[in-house]
Design a protein around this motif. Sequence first.
Motif, mmCIF file in Angstrom:
data_model
loop_
_atom_site.group_PDB
_atom_site.id
_atom_site.type_symbol
_atom_site.label_atom_id
_atom_site.label_comp_id
_atom_site.label_asym_id
_atom_site.label_seq_id
_atom_site.Cartn_x
_atom_site.Cartn_y
_atom_site.Cartn_z
ATOM 1 N N LEU A 115 0.826 -1.206 0.000
ATOM 2 C CA LEU A 115 0.000 0.000 0.000
ATOM 3 C C LEU A 115 0.860 1.256 0.000
ATOM 4 N N PHE A 116 1.995 1.215 0.698
ATOM 5 C CA PHE A 116 2.904 2.362 0.683
ATOM 6 C C PHE A 116 3.434 2.584 -0.729
ATOM 7 N N ASP A 117 3.781 1.489 -1.415
ATOM 8 C CA ASP A 117 4.224 1.607 -2.807
ATOM 9 C C ASP A 117 3.127 2.220 -3.675
ATOM 10 N N ALA A 118 1.889 1.746 -3.477
ATOM 11 C CA ALA A 118 0.766 2.272 -4.261
ATOM 12 C C ALA A 118 0.558 3.755 -3.984
ATOM 13 N N MET A 119 0.723 4.155 -2.734
ATOM 14 C CA MET A 119 0.565 5.568 -2.385
ATOM 15 C C MET A 119 1.640 6.414 -3.048
ATOM 16 N N LEU A 120 2.882 5.957 -3.021
ATOM 17 C CA LEU A 120 3.963 6.715 -3.664
ATOM 18 C C LEU A 120 3.714 6.854 -5.163
ATOM 19 N N GLU A 167 10.841 8.196 2.220
ATOM 20 C CA GLU A 167 10.426 8.093 0.818
ATOM 21 C C GLU A 167 9.245 9.012 0.545
ATOM 22 N N LEU A 168 8.340 9.098 1.511
ATOM 23 C CA LEU A 168 7.205 10.006 1.366
ATOM 24 C C LEU A 168 7.678 11.453 1.375
ATOM 25 N N PHE A 169 8.577 11.789 2.311
ATOM 26 C CA PHE A 169 9.089 13.160 2.367
ATOM 27 C C PHE A 169 9.702 13.554 1.024
ATOM 28 N N ALA A 170 10.465 12.626 0.431
ATOM 29 C CA ALA A 170 11.151 12.924 -0.827
ATOM 30 C C ALA A 170 10.188 13.070 -1.995
ATOM 31 N N ALA A 171 8.998 12.441 -1.893
ATOM 32 C CA ALA A 171 8.019 12.483 -2.991
ATOM 33 C C ALA A 171 7.201 13.768 -3.011
ATOM 34 N N GLY A 211 4.209 23.099 -2.214
ATOM 35 C CA GLY A 211 2.759 23.270 -2.238
ATOM 36 C C GLY A 211 1.988 22.090 -1.700
ATOM 37 N N ASP A 212 2.652 20.927 -1.529
ATOM 38 C CA ASP A 212 1.965 19.739 -1.020
ATOM 39 C C ASP A 212 1.742 19.834 0.479
ATOM 40 N N LEU A 213 0.631 19.264 0.931
ATOM 41 C CA LEU A 213 0.355 19.063 2.340
ATOM 42 C C LEU A 213 0.053 17.596 2.566
ATOM 43 N N ALA A 214 0.793 16.956 3.459
ATOM 44 C CA ALA A 214 0.514 15.578 3.862
ATOM 45 C C ALA A 214 0.034 15.580 5.303
ATOM 46 N N LEU A 215 -0.987 14.794 5.589
ATOM 47 C CA LEU A 215 -1.529 14.664 6.938
ATOM 48 C C LEU A 215 -1.599 13.191 7.303
ATOM 49 N N ILE A 216 -1.067 12.849 8.466
ATOM 50 C CA ILE A 216 -1.155 11.491 8.998
ATOM 51 C C ILE A 216 -2.086 11.505 10.199
ATOM 52 N N THR A 217 -3.048 10.584 10.214
ATOM 53 C CA THR A 217 -4.006 10.513 11.308
ATOM 54 C C THR A 217 -4.479 9.074 11.469
ATOM 55 N N ALA A 218 -5.574 8.868 12.185
ATOM 56 C CA ALA A 218 -6.173 7.548 12.367
ATOM 57 C C ALA A 218 -7.677 7.706 12.466
ATOM 58 N N ASP A 219 -8.391 6.588 12.404
ATOM 59 C CA ASP A 219 -9.854 6.621 12.377
ATOM 60 C C ASP A 219 -10.502 6.183 13.689
ATOM 61 N N HIS A 220 -9.725 5.582 14.585
ATOM 62 C CA HIS A 220 -10.189 5.097 15.892
ATOM 63 C C HIS A 220 -8.984 4.421 16.529
ATOM 64 N N PHE A 264 2.702 17.928 7.349
ATOM 65 C CA PHE A 264 4.049 18.289 6.892
ATOM 66 C C PHE A 264 4.046 18.451 5.375
ATOM 67 N N GLY A 265 5.100 19.055 4.884
ATOM 68 C CA GLY A 265 5.282 19.274 3.457
ATOM 69 C C GLY A 265 6.258 20.411 3.253
ATOM 70 N N PRO A 266 6.820 20.556 2.046
ATOM 71 C CA PRO A 266 7.752 21.649 1.783
ATOM 72 C C PRO A 266 7.120 23.000 2.087
ATOM 73 N N GLY A 267 7.757 23.760 2.959
ATOM 74 C CA GLY A 267 7.249 25.084 3.297
ATOM 75 C C GLY A 267 6.191 25.106 4.369
ATOM 76 N N ILE A 268 5.760 23.926 4.880
ATOM 77 C CA ILE A 268 4.773 23.897 5.960
ATOM 78 C C ILE A 268 5.489 24.216 7.269
ATOM 79 N N ALA A 269 5.098 25.291 7.918
ATOM 80 C CA ALA A 269 5.753 25.714 9.152
ATOM 81 C C ALA A 269 5.338 24.821 10.313
ATOM 82 N N ALA A 270 6.316 24.458 11.140
ATOM 83 C CA ALA A 270 6.042 23.615 12.307
ATOM 84 C C ALA A 270 5.325 24.424 13.387
ATOM 85 N N ARG A 271 4.258 23.848 13.944
ATOM 86 C CA ARG A 271 3.557 24.475 15.064
ATOM 87 C C ARG A 271 2.529 23.502 15.620
ATOM 88 N N GLY A 272 2.148 23.730 16.858
ATOM 89 C CA GLY A 272 1.087 22.944 17.444
ATOM 90 C C GLY A 272 -0.271 23.452 17.003
#
Length: 396
Positions: free
Chosen positions: A270-275, A320-324, A328-337, A358-366
Amino acid sequence: MRRAILIVMDSFGIGGAVDAAAFGDTSADTYGHIAAACAAGKADIGRQGRLALPHLEALGLGSAAGKAGAAAEPTGLWGSAGEVSRGKDTPSGHWEIAGVPVRFEWGYFPETVPTFPASLIAGIMDDSQIPGILGDRHASGTEIIADLGEESIRSGRPIFYTSGDSVLQIAAHETHFGLERLYALCETARRHVDPLNIGRVIARPFLGESAGSFRRTANRRDYSVLPPEATLLDRAVAAGRRVIAIGKIGDIFAHQGISEVRKGDGNMALFDAMLGAIRDAGDGDLVFANFVDFDSSFGHRRDVAGYAAALEAFDRRLPELFAALRPGDLALITADHGCDPTWPGTDHTRENVPVLGFGPGIAARGIGHRETFADIGESVAAHLGLPSGKHGTSFL
């Protein structure tokens, strides 16, 4: 170019849900309890030592979960979210992430034997010409296939079972019973459970010839009801964007608001498919991925070491995800339960989930604690310039 990658680590809760007691899940904590087991040397099967998630921790996982010793300066957006949907099931969690909380009550099957109404089974049998069923109880999918798989092959009777979710699961052998025949049976069952407000019918094909060799295959298929209103995915497609669904996302949304589905057998496939989808996605597109193994292979099976190893394998691939990602991209990691593998029983657990962006240019903050998963979908909508929904607030 603005693209969004929305990643669901299926069942990776971080504890702390304000309403956990109402679900019998007070103190459930998937992440925390796995980490504690690893630190105590209780998860050294196939892996060793403390839970090692350096990339997730750098993004702010520990901070999101409020863990001592968390990264002092996370590199991404970090926070947590609570669920307002009435269930702790897969459709509710995903629909709420996509901006549509589930305010109604699902139908459930009782913890009795038999569990299914006789009229329901009779109706399905009449419309499918199966000779009968096996199971008819709450069960772990792997265990009930081991118990009844040989008899199912001999008799031609599929295995019907359920869980604490709003679900009817049907297991049958891919070749002896037939994969397409199993799918057709599940479509029939879907029609019959609609009046009971059951969220999903799941086809659970398996291979092997004996209890010791049975294994479920990647040809699982979920037959879900439609979300009650337009989701983030519908808004994206209506705006002419592509929504590329990875894994079971297409099934969860009954293929509404989906442009393309890409599958994979296991988290790494699935990670390969996502990339691959990220490489192919264009301006304004959404890649929406679910990593099901955390839940189905380890959480439900109460396999702490296996869950820990799967988390570490996922974390190792994050570079690998960071490099892809492109500007302008925004990636979000979360869960459903949650699905705390140290918790009694085999069902999901009511927990908060991490929100790591996270993503290029996304500023770190809470981003603090979000009161609803819908804030995740609304943040994706804001990033992509899509119309806002009614149930959440963007944290961007």
